[in-house]
Scaffold this active site. Structure first.
Site, PDB file in Angstrom:
ATOM      1  N   HIS A 137      -7.238   2.291  -4.146  1.00  0.00           N
ATOM      2  CA  HIS A 137      -7.991   3.551  -4.108  1.00  0.00           C
ATOM      3  C   HIS A 137      -9.082   3.561  -5.178  1.00  0.00           C
ATOM      4  CE1 HIS A 137      -4.003   5.720  -2.783  1.00  0.00           C
ATOM      5  NE2 HIS A 137      -4.413   4.840  -1.895  1.00  0.00           N
ATOM      6  N   TYR A 173      -9.699  16.140  -2.054  1.00  0.00           N
ATOM      7  CA  TYR A 173      -8.466  15.374  -2.203  1.00  0.00           C
ATOM      8  C   TYR A 173      -8.746  13.948  -2.705  1.00  0.00           C
ATOM      9  CZ  TYR A 173      -4.546  12.439  -1.433  1.00  0.00           C
ATOM     10  OH  TYR A 173      -3.563  11.527  -1.653  1.00  0.00           O
ATOM     11  N   ASP A 215      -9.718   9.001   3.405  1.00  0.00           N
ATOM     12  CA  ASP A 215      -8.621   9.908   3.760  1.00  0.00           C
ATOM     13  C   ASP A 215      -9.133  11.348   3.743  1.00  0.00           C
ATOM     14  OD1 ASP A 215      -6.261  11.249   4.128  1.00  0.00           O
ATOM     15  OD2 ASP A 215      -5.187  10.306   2.457  1.00  0.00           O
ATOM     16  N   HIS A 217      -7.270  13.828   4.640  1.00  0.00           N
ATOM     17  CA  HIS A 217      -6.115  14.586   4.133  1.00  0.00           C
ATOM     18  C   HIS A 217      -5.947  15.932   4.819  1.00  0.00           C
ATOM     19  CE1 HIS A 217      -3.030  15.199   0.891  1.00  0.00           C
ATOM     20  NE2 HIS A 217      -2.989  13.892   1.046  1.00  0.00           N
ATOM     21  N   GLU A 241      -8.495   8.489   7.864  1.00  0.00           N
ATOM     22  CA  GLU A 241      -7.076   8.862   7.860  1.00  0.00           C
ATOM     23  C   GLU A 241      -6.907  10.375   7.877  1.00  0.00           C
ATOM     24  OE1 GLU A 241      -5.241   7.293   4.398  1.00  0.00           O
ATOM     25  OE2 GLU A 241      -3.435   8.498   4.615  1.00  0.00           O
ATOM     26  N   GLU A 266       1.405   9.934   8.135  1.00  0.00           N
ATOM     27  CA  GLU A 266       2.198   9.911   6.902  1.00  0.00           C
ATOM     28  C   GLU A 266       2.974  11.212   6.697  1.00  0.00           C
ATOM     29  OE1 GLU A 266      -1.072   9.431   4.011  1.00  0.00           O
ATOM     30  OE2 GLU A 266      -0.332  11.240   3.057  1.00  0.00           O
ATOM     31  N   ARG A 287       0.479   5.583  10.295  1.00  0.00           N
ATOM     32  CA  ARG A 287       0.790   5.678   8.863  1.00  0.00           C
ATOM     33  C   ARG A 287       2.265   6.030   8.734  1.00  0.00           C
ATOM     34  NH1 ARG A 287      -1.061   4.451   4.580  1.00  0.00           N
ATOM     35  NH2 ARG A 287      -1.577   6.414   3.562  1.00  0.00           N
ATOM     36  N   HIS A 316       2.757   3.829   4.466  1.00  0.00           N
ATOM     37  CA  HIS A 316       2.389   4.692   3.341  1.00  0.00           C
ATOM     38  C   HIS A 316       2.981   4.105   2.063  1.00  0.00           C
ATOM     39  CE1 HIS A 316       2.582   8.932   1.440  1.00  0.00           C
ATOM     40  NE2 HIS A 316       1.318   8.680   1.650  1.00  0.00           N
ATOM     41  N   ASP A 320       3.943   7.588  -5.095  1.00  0.00           N
ATOM     42  CA  ASP A 320       5.176   8.368  -4.955  1.00  0.00           C
ATOM     43  C   ASP A 320       6.205   7.692  -4.045  1.00  0.00           C
ATOM     44  OD1 ASP A 320       4.368   9.032  -2.347  1.00  0.00           O
ATOM     45  OD2 ASP A 320       3.671  11.030  -2.901  1.00  0.00           O
ATOM     46  N   GLU A 343      -0.929   0.212   2.116  1.00  0.00           N
ATOM     47  CA  GLU A 343      -1.412   0.962   0.958  1.00  0.00           C
ATOM     48  C   GLU A 343      -0.624   0.513  -0.272  1.00  0.00           C
ATOM     49  OE1 GLU A 343      -0.636   5.175   1.134  1.00  0.00           O
ATOM     50  OE2 GLU A 343      -2.398   5.629  -0.082  1.00  0.00           O
TER      51      GLU A 343
HETATM   52 MG    MG Z   1      -3.015   9.770   3.051  1.00  0.00          MG
END
Ligand code: MG
Length: 410
Positions: A137, A173, A215, A217, A241, A266, A287, A316, A320, A343
């Site tokens: 990213h 985002y 993304d 989002h 995405e 995701e 995703r 994904h 996290d 990712e």
């Molecule tokens: Mg995403």
């Protein structure tokens, strides 16, 4: 205590003796780690049940409900156990149960692979590629700044880079961890005015052969998503995405005429949510978040459906998802023909310390461990040095409002 239906076949003799959960946060977000122990000395499995916003609820589902049901079962009967645990709640599914099931499920796959003396990808059909291409990213507010960051990522070996753009006056985002303040708000028009233009300038400025991802989002309405995709159609993005929220997924049919590859999923917490998009070939990349979807047992069926419908998988794997979850992603990536891209977060020193064997991107690729199982270990003692944030400390998703003051999706 609820017990699961007895298996009407002869057990291998190995039994589950304990299901334990651990919370730790060496990367920042809370990781919920599941450890399933067996009657065979030294044989145990690890799973990832990390849902950063509902961690303690997931932990309770494992500790108070699913874990006790598992005691005494043969850990090798993964398919049967998964179905019995799923059916043990009359109202099946949901992200909290999905994460709880996934933590147990992946631990059982880890046990099976360790017992077989094989890396997990070998049990999933074996290796079809050497490494998994990963994307990293970057974010910035101006094209020149972003081009420099993309070039730095390319120098580190990444060919695929996700680009997020900070837009003045709105809370974009992925454009910086502090961009979402208490007074943060979302302005779709500011985003639509600026982001396609900046992405266009970035496309012009980055080295040939660099694949750019973005993304959205789930910030746009279906009409705005059409407008966004039309504006970036000539930029040859690797994918766009989450241009729509799960609730608006029926509108994907209206976006299919655009030439931009679409990634979605995701936020899904049941593999059946993918089916309308997969069967009608309305997306290009699935995703997949293994923890939210209940683990490898349901996900490998989804991966097969994707392959049969010409859709690639893009698991994904942000910060996290714990290293245990990332190792499960990697087992899929290495064994699935339908793999597209992985990712990848950059692990902190603390994460590497707590989870020996953490997959680390090298030259833009992740390579699987060849040790039996997932190939990732968990140091319980060191994990205690990184206590998880209090539940109220990671509720930032609930802070976003639209320009008219109404609540907005994160
Ligand atoms: Mg995403």
């Amino acid at each position: 205590m609820t017990v699961l239906a007895e298996a009407p076949w002869t057990s291998t003799g190995t039994k589950v003796t304990a299901v334990r959960t651990f919370l730790t946060a060496p990367q920042g977000p809370p990781y919920l780690v599941v450890r399933v122990e067996t009657s065979q000395p030294g044989l145990y499995g690890l799973g990832c049940a990390s849902d950063p916003q509902r961690t303690l609820a997931v932990r309770s589902v494992i500790d108070d409900y699913l874990g006790p049901m598992l005691l005494g079962r043969d850990p090798g009967d993964i398919e049967d156990i998964h179905r019995l645990l799923l059916n043990s709640g009359y109202w099946r599914g949901g992200s909290i149960e999905g994460n709880a099931l996934a933590g147990i499920d992946v631990a059982l796959w880890d046990i099976k692979a360790k017992a077989a003396g094989l890396p997990l990808f070998s049990l999933l059909g074996g290796r079809v590629r050497e490494g998994a291409a990963a994307y990293t990213h970057v974010h910035g507010s101006e094209a020149d700044e972003i081009i420099d960051l993309v070039e730095a990522a390319v120098t580190r070996g990444f060919r695929h880079v996700r680009v997020q753009v900070s837009v003045p006056g709105t809370d974009t985002y992925g454009a910086g961890p502090l961009s979402r303040g208490r007074d943060g708000h979302w302005d779709s028009l500011a985003y639509l005015r600026m982001v396609p233009e900046v992405l266009g300038a970035v496309r012009q400025g980055v080295p040939d052969g660099t694949e750019l991802l973005h993304d959205v989002h789930e910030r746009l309405t279906p009409a705005q998503a059409r407008r966004f995709l039309a504006a970036v159609e000539d930029l040859h993005l690797f994918f766009a995405e989450d241009v729509l929220a799960p609730e608006d997924a029926a509108h994907f049919a209206g976006l299919r005429a655009c030439g931009v590859p679409l990634a979605m999923g995701e936020l899904f917490h049941d593999v059946s949510q993918f089916l309308p998009l997969v069967q009608r070939r309305l997306i290009d990349f699935a995703r997949i978040r293994i923890p939210a979807l209940g683990g490898l047992t349901p996900v490998r069926k989804l991966v097969a459906a994707c392959e049969l419908n010409g859709i690639r998988i893009a698991p994904h794997g942000p910060g996290d998802v714990s290293p245990i979850g990332q190792a499960a992603n990697l087992a899929l990536d290495i064994s699935a023909h339908s793999f597209g891209i992985q990712e990848a977060a950059t692990p902190t020193e603390a994460t590497l310390d707590v989870f020996p064997g953490t997959p680390v991107p090298e030259q833009g690729q992740l390579h699987p461990s060849l040790t039996p199982g997932l190939g990732v270990e968990f140091d319980e003692k060191k994990a205690r040095r990184y206590p998880p944030p209090e539940p109220g400390d990671h509720d930032r998703w609930a802070l976003l409002r639209a320009t008219d003051g109404s609540a907005h999706r994160p």
